[in-house]
Design an enzyme around this catalytic site. Structure first.
Site, PDB file in Angstrom:
ATOM      1  N   SER A   1      37.060  46.093  46.065  1.00 20.74           N
ATOM      2  CA  SER A   1      38.430  46.559  45.938  1.00 20.74           C
ATOM      3  C   SER A   1      38.455  48.029  46.326  1.00 20.74           C
ATOM      4  O   SER A   1      37.420  48.707  46.314  1.00 20.74           O
ATOM      5  CB  SER A   1      38.905  46.407  44.487  1.00 20.74           C
ATOM      6  OG  SER A   1      40.116  47.120  44.261  1.00 20.74           O
TER       7      SER A   1
ATOM      8  N   TYR B   1      37.627  47.416  35.132  1.00 22.59           N
ATOM      9  CA  TYR B   1      37.741  46.725  36.424  1.00 22.59           C
ATOM     10  C   TYR B   1      37.002  47.511  37.501  1.00 22.59           C
ATOM     11  O   TYR B   1      36.210  46.960  38.271  1.00 22.59           O
ATOM     12  CB  TYR B   1      39.218  46.560  36.779  1.00 22.59           C
ATOM     13  CG  TYR B   1      39.466  45.908  38.122  1.00 22.59           C
ATOM     14  CD1 TYR B   1      39.267  44.542  38.300  1.00 22.59           C
ATOM     15  CD2 TYR B   1      39.901  46.658  39.213  1.00 22.59           C
ATOM     16  CE1 TYR B   1      39.499  43.936  39.534  1.00 22.59           C
ATOM     17  CE2 TYR B   1      40.144  46.064  40.438  1.00 22.59           C
ATOM     18  CZ  TYR B   1      39.944  44.712  40.599  1.00 22.59           C
ATOM     19  OH  TYR B   1      40.171  44.123  41.820  1.00 22.59           O
TER      20      TYR B   1
END
Length: 268
Positions: A132, A145
């Site tokens: 990401s 995350y």
């Protein structure tokens, strides 16, 4: 000769889009997901094999991959399964943190380990690991995350060095925002009253207007396919317009400068 890709988390989003794209290009696709019996699109496509796989279950990872590698020569493994855990650290309980790490990070490590000997014995193969933008850039309310995505980035780079001697490549796809239902389907939220102002500001990034400007998931899938077939010794692929802008901004402005901006704007 037909090539084969193994994809985790193929029931929706980028995993499903990549499965469709690779199938349309003549590849055999082994699409794994927790509940393949609920799949209504991929099961209608030729050369798509649906298998159950929950990447939090180590025994299932081992048994499924042993079965697959006994039947097929797998050329590419796309480690895609994962979800978002959004919230300040104080708002998250230990169970949420452990589940995030087990799914997003240990799932990638365990699947990769299970396939490594298969690739090494064939002296070829490729891992494509989906990270990401938040695996390259820290962001408020994404600490755990981001921890998993930063870790996958470091794991992937280290594995690329380890496996190069055997003709095995490791590549990283770092998407920015994608036009999927990720924010509803694959995101878990934590709330804490002490961070109300910060939460309100960060939430603007997930508004309907912002989401509509994200990159189409099909375009990210094209970058995945490109990485699998471009014959480049490229490790990282920054995927999406917003991802490239954010990464360029990070290179231009240090993390220290960005933290100072937040401190200035959100000091009480």
């Amino acid at each position: 000769m037909q090539k084969t890709i193994f994809i985790t988390g193929a029931s929706s989003g980028l995993g499903k889009s990549a499965a469709k794209l690779f199938q349309s290009k003549g590849w055999r696709v082994i699409a794994t997901m927790r509940n393949p019996e609920n799949e209504t699109e991929l099961n209608k496509l030729n050369d798509v094999i649906l298998l159950p796989l929950d990447v939090t279950q180590q025994d299932q990872i081992i048994s499924v991959i042993e079965e697959v590698t006994h039947l097929y020569d797998v050329d590419v493994v796309m480690n895609n399964a994962g979800y978002g855990l959004i919230g300040v650290l104080e708002s998250l309980d230990d169970e949420q943190i452990q589940r995030q790490i087990t799914t997003n990070l240990l799932g990638v490590i365990r699947v990769s380990k299970a396939f490594t000997s298969h690739f090494r014995e064939r002296k070829s193969g490729m891992f494509i690991n989906i990270t990401s933008t938040f695996g390259l850039i820290g962001y408020p309310m994404c600490s755990v995350y981001s921890a998993t995505k930063f870790a996958i980035d470091g794991f992937s780079e280290s594995m690329a060095y380890e496996l190069a001697q055997f003709g095995i490549q490791v590549k990283i796809i770092a998407p920015g925002g994608m036009q999927t239902d990720f924010a509803v389907r694959s995101m878990e939220l934590g709330q804490h009253d002490a961070y109300e102002k910060l939460t309100a500001e960060v939430s603007k990034g997930y508004s309907a207007e912002k989401l509509s400007n994200y990159t189409k998931v099909e375009d990210i899938a094209e970058i995945v396919f490109q990485s699998a077939t471009d014959n480049k010794n490229q490790l990282r692929y920054i995927a999406g317009n917003d991802a490239n802008l954010l990464y360029d901004e990070r290179i231009k402005y240090s993390a220290e400068t960005q933290v100072q901006n937040i401190r200035t704007n959100f000091t009480f």
